[in-house]
Design an enzyme around this catalytic site. Structure first.
Site, PDB file in Angstrom:
ATOM      1  N   ALA A  13       0.803  -1.231   0.000  1.00 58.47           N
ATOM      2  CA  ALA A  13       0.000   0.000   0.000  1.00 58.47           C
ATOM      3  C   ALA A  13       0.837   1.283   0.000  1.00 58.47           C
ATOM      4  CB  ALA A  13      -0.935  -0.001   1.211  1.00 58.47           C
ATOM      5  N   ARG A  38       7.767  -0.318   3.524  1.00 53.60           N
ATOM      6  CA  ARG A  38       8.367   1.001   3.765  1.00 53.60           C
ATOM      7  C   ARG A  38       7.561   1.792   4.800  1.00 53.60           C
ATOM      8  NH1 ARG A  38       9.256   2.633  -2.450  1.00 53.60           N
ATOM      9  NH2 ARG A  38       7.142   1.810  -2.539  1.00 53.60           N
ATOM     10  N   VAL A  64       5.269  -9.418   2.931  1.00 52.60           N
ATOM     11  CA  VAL A  64       4.341 -10.556   2.754  1.00 52.60           C
ATOM     12  C   VAL A  64       5.061 -11.843   2.345  1.00 52.60           C
ATOM     13  CG1 VAL A  64       2.304  -9.141   2.251  1.00 52.60           C
ATOM     14  CG2 VAL A  64       3.753  -9.926   0.347  1.00 52.60           C
ATOM     15  N   SER A 143      -2.195  -9.179 -13.925  1.00 49.83           N
ATOM     16  CA  SER A 143      -1.545  -8.363 -14.965  1.00 49.83           C
ATOM     17  C   SER A 143      -1.970  -8.855 -16.339  1.00 49.83           C
ATOM     18  CB  SER A 143      -0.024  -8.511 -14.841  1.00 49.83           C
ATOM     19  OG  SER A 143       0.632  -7.955 -15.959  1.00 49.83           O
ATOM     20  N   TYR A 156       8.088 -13.426 -14.712  1.00 47.79           N
ATOM     21  CA  TYR A 156       7.048 -12.484 -14.283  1.00 47.79           C
ATOM     22  C   TYR A 156       5.693 -12.903 -14.863  1.00 47.79           C
ATOM     23  CZ  TYR A 156       4.270  -8.301 -13.668  1.00 47.79           C
ATOM     24  OH  TYR A 156       3.248  -7.447 -13.312  1.00 47.79           O
ATOM     25  N   PRO A 186      -4.212  -5.421 -15.049  1.00 47.62           N
ATOM     26  CA  PRO A 186      -3.876  -4.206 -15.798  1.00 47.62           C
ATOM     27  C   PRO A 186      -2.725  -4.431 -16.784  1.00 47.62           C
ATOM     28  CG  PRO A 186      -3.293  -3.986 -13.443  1.00 47.62           C
ATOM     29  CD  PRO A 186      -3.592  -5.426 -13.722  1.00 47.62           C
ATOM     30  N   LEU A 188      -0.051  -1.737 -19.093  1.00 47.45           N
ATOM     31  CA  LEU A 188       0.981  -0.773 -18.674  1.00 47.45           C
ATOM     32  C   LEU A 188       0.395   0.326 -17.787  1.00 47.45           C
ATOM     33  CD1 LEU A 188       2.571  -0.675 -22.202  1.00 47.45           C
ATOM     34  CD2 LEU A 188       3.886  -1.239 -20.147  1.00 47.45           C
ATOM     35  N   VAL A 189       0.917   0.436 -16.581  1.00 52.54           N
ATOM     36  CA  VAL A 189       0.477   1.441 -15.610  1.00 52.54           C
ATOM     37  C   VAL A 189       1.709   2.200 -15.161  1.00 52.54           C
ATOM     38  CG1 VAL A 189      -0.749   1.833 -13.429  1.00 52.54           C
ATOM     39  CG2 VAL A 189      -1.149  -0.296 -14.703  1.00 52.54           C
TER      40      VAL A 189
END
Ligand code: 8X3
Length: 256
Positions: A13, A38, A64, A143, A156, A186, A188-189
């Site tokens: 998140a 982070r 995770v 993806s 990937y 999704p 390409l983001v």
């Protein structure tokens, strides 16, 4: 479905799609449990969200990939935070773009541990509660790479094909429990995704998004929110979303 006062857990998140989802769920009045590695970024996002939307936000600095910490953090959630209504399995990454015969084992393991195992660990810890409450929603961020294998995407793409298959497995196994599952895929983001993929090479990462209009984290979060806000009897099984400029992994309308 009205999410006001409901609890939404989002992994990964601290940036990108996960962060965008956090803002959009908060806007609907949901209380948030945010997971990321982070701590500082997470704390800042939590503060912003609390002051902007007046919802409750609980943060946990967690990786995770580590099942014992996932199990422990979820088991030790304060009582009022235990009834998780929506789990967004967003933590995930691509690392490297090499031909299979040249790939880095370290990169592969990190992708497999995060994209596959992390999603499984979190789901395994959260699902029994959802099933016993006979309500809940797991939203897995997959993806385009789960639909299509592209050059040097090997591991990937494999990890995201896994996500798509496991989403279907969840839909089948949870049938009749009242828990629904959505797989959001999704293309390409523009997020930190490519900076991470290219191990911090910002120039190379920027080039991925030059000459066309990519999706934003917000665009994907909109799809997540769509699925999460359908009435309880509606299960959006899959959403495959790309930029209008993207047809396939390799056909992108670049004006340059
Ligand atoms: C992100 C989309 O096409 O870079 O998962 O694999 S792609």
């Amino acid at each position: 479905m009205n999410l006001k006062g409901k609890i939404v857990l989002i992994t990964g998140a601290s940036a990108g799609i996960g962060e965008a989802c956090a803002y959009k769920f908060a806007e609907l009045g949901a209380n948030l449990i945010l997971f990321a590695r982070r701590e500082e970024k997470l704390a800042k996002i939590a503060e912003n969200i609390k002051s902007k939307y007046g919802v409750e936000v609980l943060t946990r600095t967690i990786d995770v990939r580590n099942n014992s910490s996932v199990e422990q953090v979820i088991a030790e959630l304060p009582n009022i935070w235990q009834d998780i209504q929506v789990l967004v399995n967003n933590a995930g990454k691509a690392l490297g773009m090499s031909k299979i015969q040249e790939g880095s084992l370290e990169d592969w393991e990190e992708m497999i541990d995060t994209n596959i195992k992390g999603l499984l660990y979190t789901s395994r810890a959260v699902l029994p509660g959802m099933v016993s409450r006979r309500t809940g929603h797991v939203i897995n961020i997959g993806s385009l790479a789960g639909h299509e294998v592209y050059p040097s995407g090997n591991v990937y793409c494999g990890s995201k094909s896994f996500v798509r298959a496991v989403s279907k497995g969840m839909i089948i196994d949870l049938n009749g429990t009242g828990v629904r599952v959505t797989n959001v895929d999704p293309g390409l983001v523009e997020t930190e995704f490519s900076i991470v993929r290219f191990h911090g090479d910002a120039e190379k990462a920027k080039n991925v998004y030059v000459g066309y209009t990519p999706l934003t984290g917000d665009d994907v979060a909109d799809a997540v929110i769509y699925a999460a806000t359908r009435p309880a009897h509606v299960q959006v099984q899959e959403i495959f979303i790309t930029s209008t400029d993207q047809a396939t992994a390799t056909i992108v309308n670049k004006k340059m």
